[in-house]
Design a protein around this motif. Structure first.
Motif, PDB file in Angstrom:
ATOM      1  N   MET A   1       0.839  -1.208   0.000  1.00 30.72           N
ATOM      2  CA  MET A   1       0.000   0.000   0.000  1.00 30.72           C
ATOM      3  C   MET A   1       0.876   1.262   0.000  1.00 30.72           C
ATOM      4  O   MET A   1       0.577   2.241  -0.675  1.00 30.72           O
ATOM      5  N   SER A   2       1.948   1.203   0.787  1.00 28.78           N
ATOM      6  CA  SER A   2       2.829   2.367   0.862  1.00 28.78           C
ATOM      7  C   SER A   2       3.480   2.652  -0.488  1.00 28.78           C
ATOM      8  O   SER A   2       3.694   3.806  -0.846  1.00 28.78           O
ATOM      9  N   ARG A   3       3.808   1.579  -1.234  1.00 30.39           N
ATOM     10  CA  ARG A   3       4.413   1.768  -2.548  1.00 30.39           C
ATOM     11  C   ARG A   3       3.441   2.424  -3.516  1.00 30.39           C
ATOM     12  O   ARG A   3       3.825   3.260  -4.338  1.00 30.39           O
ATOM     13  N   VAL A   4       2.174   2.043  -3.411  1.00 30.40           N
ATOM     14  CA  VAL A   4       1.150   2.634  -4.273  1.00 30.40           C
ATOM     15  C   VAL A   4       0.997   4.120  -3.965  1.00 30.40           C
ATOM     16  O   VAL A   4       0.939   4.960  -4.887  1.00 30.40           O
ATOM     17  N   LEU A   5       0.950   4.463  -2.683  1.00 30.13           N
ATOM     18  CA  LEU A   5       0.825   5.867  -2.293  1.00 30.13           C
ATOM     19  C   LEU A   5       2.053   6.670  -2.730  1.00 30.13           C
ATOM     20  O   LEU A   5       1.934   7.817  -3.185  1.00 30.13           O
ATOM     21  N   THR A   6       3.230   6.051  -2.615  1.00 32.30           N
ATOM     22  CA  THR A   6       4.459   6.726  -3.052  1.00 32.30           C
ATOM     23  C   THR A   6       4.433   6.966  -4.549  1.00 32.30           C
ATOM     24  O   THR A   6       4.806   8.048  -5.038  1.00 32.30           O
ATOM     25  N   ALA A   7       3.971   5.952  -5.314  1.00 33.12           N
ATOM     26  CA  ALA A   7       3.889   6.091  -6.772  1.00 33.12           C
ATOM     27  C   ALA A   7       2.907   7.191  -7.160  1.00 33.12           C
ATOM     28  O   ALA A   7       3.171   7.986  -8.074  1.00 33.12           O
ATOM     29  N   ILE A   8       1.763   7.254  -6.462  1.00 39.24           N
ATOM     30  CA  ILE A   8       0.771   8.295  -6.748  1.00 39.24           C
ATOM     31  C   ILE A   8       1.339   9.677  -6.430  1.00 39.24           C
ATOM     32  O   ILE A   8       1.157  10.630  -7.188  1.00 39.24           O
ATOM     33  N   ALA A   9       2.057   9.754  -5.298  1.00 41.01           N
ATOM     34  CA  ALA A   9       2.664  11.038  -4.919  1.00 41.01           C
ATOM     35  C   ALA A   9       3.674  11.497  -5.963  1.00 41.01           C
ATOM     36  O   ALA A   9       3.680  12.660  -6.373  1.00 41.01           O
TER      37      ALA A   9
END
Length: 268
Positions: A1-9
């Motif tokens: 989940m953190s990787r997805v949020l980082t990618a979106i950011a």
């Protein structure tokens, strides 16, 4: 989940970066073309330096650059001298009521520059310097520079000043040999602020300069637009030159500028 949020950011940051760069790309593309419209269409056959040549041979853009450069130099030197001396006085030569005077002086920052244009015009006309190079530079001196430098000087140990006085150093010697070398970062930051404010100033040169033979870069660019038809390529060529000069100065002084602003505790 953190990787997805980082990618979106990272995606949104990338989009913001692209959006911030696009206007400059459009400016440069248009500057090398003869066009009356804006667009990202690039035709290699239409790319030309004619707009830049026309600026200096027909529009007398060289004299505008010379005047703006002279005004910027005078403004930077004058602002550094006045603000550093005033900040030294408010920091190390305090007297009864000095703090109140400082805050009253600081309150002038809340007065918009447009409010004082008429009074400044009248004063400069009365003393006979209206329209001169120095008259274009003097209005840039304000309370912000004093506040900026004073905030930095508050961090200089009082023991240094006392030790110098014990050794018999005069205030001028202390200011020149101790305060100025230690204040280099903030003075660099003040130089950048002064450079940008003076170079981009439009209202005061518009009001004070009455001759088309003397005009700053901002005035020269404003007069490139026609009443019925505008050659945007020519306008963007002038804008590109006006942008490159302060941008280059900022890049060269970026490290000292960041250090100066950070050391005053002011967040940009």
């Amino acid at each position: 989940m953190s990787r997805v949020l980082t990618a979106i950011a990272y995606f949104f940051i990338g989009v913001l970066i692209v959006l911030s760069i696009l206007p400059f790309v459009l400016m440069l593309i248009t500057a090398f073309q003869h066009t009356q419209t804006f667009g990202f269409d690039i035709n290699p056959e239409k790319l030309t330096f004619d707009n830049f040549i026309h600026l200096f041979t027909v529009q007398n853009f060289g004299s505008a650059l010379t005047l703006s450069s002279a005004v910027v130099i005078i403004a930077c030197v004058t602002n550094i001298v006045v603000c550093s001396l005033a900040a030294y006085g408010f920091t190390f030569k305090t007297f009864i009521g000095s703090e109140a005077i400082f805050w009253i002086y600081l309150a002038t920052m809340m007065v918009p520059a447009q409010v004082t244009v008429v009074s400044t015009f009248v004063i400069f006309k009365k003393i006979g310097i209206l329209g001169s190079t120095i008259s274009l530079a003097l209005p840039i001196i304000n309370a912000f520079g004093v506040f900026l430098v004073r905030q930095f000087m508050l961090g200089i140990p009082e023991s240094l000043i006392e030790a110098a006085r014990i050794d018999g150093a005069s205030d001028w010697r202390i200011f020149r040999s101790i305060i100025i070398p230690l204040s280099t970062p903030v003075l660099t930051a003040l130089t950048v602020f002064t450079f940008l404010a003076t170079w981009n100033d439009f209202l005061w040169p518009l009001v004070s300069l009455t001759s088309d033979q003397r005009q700053t870069v901002t005035l020269a660019i404003s007069k490139l637009s026609g009443a019925f038809l505008t050659d945007y390529g020519l306008v963007m060529a002038g804008t590109s030159i006006a942008f490159i000069v302060p941008f280059t100065a900022y890049v060269l002084l970026q490290k000292q500028f960041v250090e100066g602003v950070a050391s005053t505790g002011i967040k940009g």
